[in-house]
Scaffold this active site. Structure first.
Site, PDB file in Angstrom:
ATOM      1  N   CYS A 195       0.849  -1.195   0.000  1.00  0.00           N
ATOM      2  CA  CYS A 195       0.000   0.000   0.000  1.00  0.00           C
ATOM      3  C   CYS A 195       0.885   1.247   0.000  1.00  0.00           C
ATOM      4  O   CYS A 195       1.548   1.532   1.008  1.00  0.00           O
ATOM      5  CB  CYS A 195      -0.917   0.008   1.215  1.00  0.00           C
ATOM      6  SG  CYS A 195      -2.042   1.418   1.259  1.00  0.00           S
ATOM      7  N   PRO A 196       0.944   1.990  -1.089  1.00  0.00           N
ATOM      8  CA  PRO A 196       1.763   3.218  -1.100  1.00  0.00           C
ATOM      9  C   PRO A 196       1.194   4.314  -0.203  1.00  0.00           C
ATOM     10  O   PRO A 196       1.938   5.206   0.216  1.00  0.00           O
ATOM     11  CB  PRO A 196       1.748   3.635  -2.569  1.00  0.00           C
ATOM     12  CG  PRO A 196       0.499   3.034  -3.130  1.00  0.00           C
ATOM     13  CD  PRO A 196       0.285   1.767  -2.388  1.00  0.00           C
TER      14      PRO A 196
END
Length: 474
Positions: A195-196
């Site tokens: 998850c950026p």
């Protein structure tokens, strides 16, 4: 003993012999001091560490800072421009509830972003070599020709066959539900996704915090959006809609941000609620690994068959410890010192010499010997510290265990009647080392010959032989 004829012979203590020509005899305490380094400093994955390894994040953290800015700015504007008016007009509980939601969102976000998601340690060179050896045996390396290692192994979990894939980067067979993240370059246990927005992978150790983050963020976003609209409506009733927008321009910005973000956040929360209820990961759902129906062949072996049980297992179970020990110290590869072949590093290490040292205190009943009585020109007297007696590298004879202290006392300590009539040997009469005695040697005493036989078996140095001859002639 002192040169002036001081104390008895029992005061002489045996100490370690310093021989610089033999490496096994060197002191093990002299080691080079190497600055201790922690494991996170040489971590092979593409991660960033802060606070001496306490914080672990992915290398690409730009989107994470954007998440922080959006949450902090939107919440800050809400508490600065909307909460004072709402607390007076409606209830003071609004800023209190908003503050609780804000701190919960920030806590779960930082906990998700700064923690180890469940990175699996890579195989050590020895482990990788052993695994490759097993792969070669499984492939039949003796058949000749190169055959690549198998990519999978099969295990059975709850009656379902699960394939374990081999990771060529980490040199391990990944455990069930693990996958290799290409961005962080790590194998992550129970890998969900990278998850950026949180700047980290989401895996076994931080999935519950990620879920609580997006769930609480959904509530916070809906809460702020709802009360911002309430604020604008209340103001528009007093001064009109356009005047209300002019009096509180921050509310307009908050409403726009919340409106465009609430759909994605609420949708993401609903999707992960479904995954938790069925005990699946995002990675498994995208690949279509399992079916929710038990009757099918590819049913999910990790599901407990109950929504409540699956949710409790994902959110309330114990958190497994980190496997990489990123703050641990690197153990230097210090080679173990080679054991000497003869096994002797201290004077009196052999049994014969130990028995001799044990029998030495009994000599105090005899007349005290002084340095004047045993002159050795050019050599250290017996009264000097015993550490000056240099030894070679003797090899313990096989007959040593039969030599007891009584035998040594019988052979080496003469009676008092013999002592009065005994004539001490001069340095010129002292024999040479074994193998160098001349045929006309004046030494015919049986006790002296017995000591020489022991010395020949031990291959003692010349000075040691002369010292033992003097002891035997007393």
């Amino acid at each position: 003993m002192t040169p002036g004829g001081g104390g008895p012979m029992k005061d002489c203590e045996y100490s370690q012999i310093s021989t610089h020509s033999s490496s096994p005899m060197e002191s093990p305490h002299k080691k080079k001091k190497i600055a201790a380094r922690r494991k996170w400093e040489v971590f092979p994955g593409r991660n960033k560490f802060f606070c001496n390894g306490r914080i672990m994040m992915a290398r690409q953290t730009g989107v994470f800072y954007l998440t922080l800015v959006l949450i902090l700015v939107t919440s800050g504007l809400f508490f600065a421009f909307d909460c004072p008016y709402l607390a007076v007009k409606i209830t003071p509980a609004i800023p209190v509830v908003g503050g609780i939601l804000f701190f919960f969102v920030m806590g779960t976000l930082l906990r998700t972003s700064f923690s180890d998601p469940g990175v699996l340690p890579r195989a050590t060179p020895d482990e990788a070599a052993d695994l490759e050896r097993q792969i070669d045996i499984a492939n039949g390396a003796s058949s000749g020709g190169y055959r690549p290692p198998p990519r999978t192994r099969e295990v059975i979990i709850n009656g379902q066959t699960v394939k374990l894939k081999y990771c060529f980067t980490c040199k391990i067979f990944r455990p069930p539900r693990a996958s290799h993240c290409s961005l962080c370059d790590n194998c992550v246990e129970r890998f969900d996704h990278h998850c950026p927005w949180v700047g980290n992978c989401v895996g076994k150790r931080n999935y519950r915090f990620f879920y609580m983050f997006i769930l609480s963020l959904s509530f916070l976003t809906v809460f702020i959006f709802a009360f911002v609209i309430t604020h604008v409506i209340l103001r528009s009733q007093q001064t009109g809609f356009l005047n209300a927008l002019k009096d509180s321009p921050a509310s307009v910005l908050e409403a726009v941000v919340c409106f465009f973000s609430v759909w994605s956040i609420v949708g993401l929360s609903g999707f992960h609620t479904y995954l938790i209820s069925s005990n699946q990961t995002t990675n498994e759902d995208i690949k279509g690994s399992w079916s929710n129906k038990r009757g099918k062949e590819n049913y999910n072996p990790y599901s407990y068959g109950n929504i409540i049980t699956n949710c409790c297992a994902a959110l309330c179970g114990p958190i497994s410890p980190s496997l990489i020990d990123r703050r641990g110290f690197i153990q230097p590869d210090t080679p173990q010192p080679a054991a000497p072949t003869n096994g002797i590093t201290m004077y009196g290490a052999t049994q014969s010499q130990s028995n001799m040292a044990a029998a030495t205190p009994l000599l105090q009943s005899e007349p005290s010997l002084t340095s004047e009585e045993l002159p050795l020109p050019g050599k250290t007297t017996l009264g000097a510290p015993c550490a000056t007696l240099s030894l070679g590298q003797p090899t313990p004879p096989s007959s040593m265990p039969n030599l007891t202290s009584e035998t040594i006392l019988t052979d080496m300590i003469p009676l008092k009647e013999e002592l009065d009539s005994h004539q001490f040997l001069t340095p010129e009469e002292a024999p040479s080392p074994p193998g160098m005695l001349s045929t006309g040697s004046p030494i015919t005493h049986s006790h002296t010959l017995h000591v020489l036989s022991l010395a020949s078996q031990d291959s003692l140095h010349e000075d040691s032989v002369r010292g033992l001859v003097k002891l035997s002639s007393v």
